[in-house]
Design an enzyme around this catalytic site. Structure first.
Site, PDB file in Angstrom:
ATOM      1  CG  HIS A  32      -1.717   1.246   1.396  1.00 33.85           C
ATOM      2  ND1 HIS A  32      -2.599   1.776   0.472  1.00 33.85           N
ATOM      3  CD2 HIS A  32      -1.694   2.120   2.437  1.00 33.85           C
ATOM      4  CE1 HIS A  32      -3.084   2.918   0.937  1.00 33.85           C
ATOM      5  NE2 HIS A  32      -2.552   3.144   2.128  1.00 33.85           N
ATOM      6  CG  HIS A  52       0.623   6.855   4.457  1.00 32.65           C
ATOM      7  ND1 HIS A  52       1.144   5.921   3.586  1.00 32.65           N
ATOM      8  CD2 HIS A  52      -0.665   6.514   4.676  1.00 32.65           C
ATOM      9  CE1 HIS A  52       0.195   5.052   3.282  1.00 32.65           C
ATOM     10  NE2 HIS A  52      -0.908   5.379   3.930  1.00 32.65           N
ATOM     11  CD  GLU A  56      -3.537   6.077  11.509  1.00 33.23           C
ATOM     12  OE1 GLU A  56      -4.576   5.466  11.223  1.00 33.23           O
ATOM     13  OE2 GLU A  56      -3.199   7.147  10.959  1.00 33.23           O
ATOM     14  CG  ASP A  57      -1.592   1.591  10.936  1.00 35.12           C
ATOM     15  OD1 ASP A  57      -2.396   2.021  11.789  1.00 35.12           O
ATOM     16  OD2 ASP A  57      -1.813   1.651   9.717  1.00 35.12           O
ATOM     17  CG  ASP A 108      -4.278   6.661   2.419  1.00 30.81           C
ATOM     18  OD1 ASP A 108      -3.955   5.464   2.301  1.00 30.81           O
ATOM     19  OD2 ASP A 108      -4.826   7.112   3.443  1.00 30.81           O
TER      20      ASP A 108
END
Length: 147
Positions: A32, A52, A56-57, A108
């Site tokens: 991705h 990106h 966050e992940d 995105d």
């Protein structure tokens, strides 16, 4: 995608950070951010696209990323990191003010809107797909609106 010392560092960082993660279809997640990076045309946007979702992940923080990447990239990543408890559309509205973050978020949203990515997934109900369509459509509208 632009290949520089910095973008290669971002590739390696993203690859290692997302190791073992998969998307909803079971595809290695790293594809991705790589897909987004392929659409970018500056060193800063390539780095931001690759990174990106890292803060966050994964366990890597923005502070850790700031040790290796320029402030312009970190500023974009701060905006692209959706913090829990923050309204999604408020988050998107803040992104539109930063050209690096905006370019990455537009790519995105386009990739996330590609419903062929969830073909054959039983947990991707029509209701869920419709909710995603509405969410991403409104986010695009916010990013592309004047003002």
């Amino acid at each position: 995608m632009i290949y520089t010392e910095l973008t290669i560092k971002a590739m390696k960082t993203a690859y290692n950070a997302h190791m073992g993660q998969t998307d909803i279809s079971g595809v290695p997640y790293i594809f991705h951010p790589y897909h987004l990076a392929e659409q970018m045309n500056t060193e800063e946007t390539v780095c931001a696209a690759l990174l990106h979702d890292v803060a966050e992940d994964t366990d890597i923080t923005l502070e850790q990323l700031a040790e290796d990447f320029p402030e312009s990239v970190i500023d974009a990543l701060r905006l692209l990191t959706h913090e829990k408890g923050t309204d999604y559309f408020e988050y998107v509205g803040k992104i539109k003010k930063n050209p690096i973050a905006k370019a990455v978020k537009l790519a995105d949203l386009k990739h996330n809107s590609d419903q062929s990515r969830v073909i054959g997934k039983s947990d991707a109900s029509e209701e869920k797909l419709e909710a995603w369509r509405k969410k991403y459509s409104k986010a695009l509208e916010i990013l592309l609106s004047e003002g």
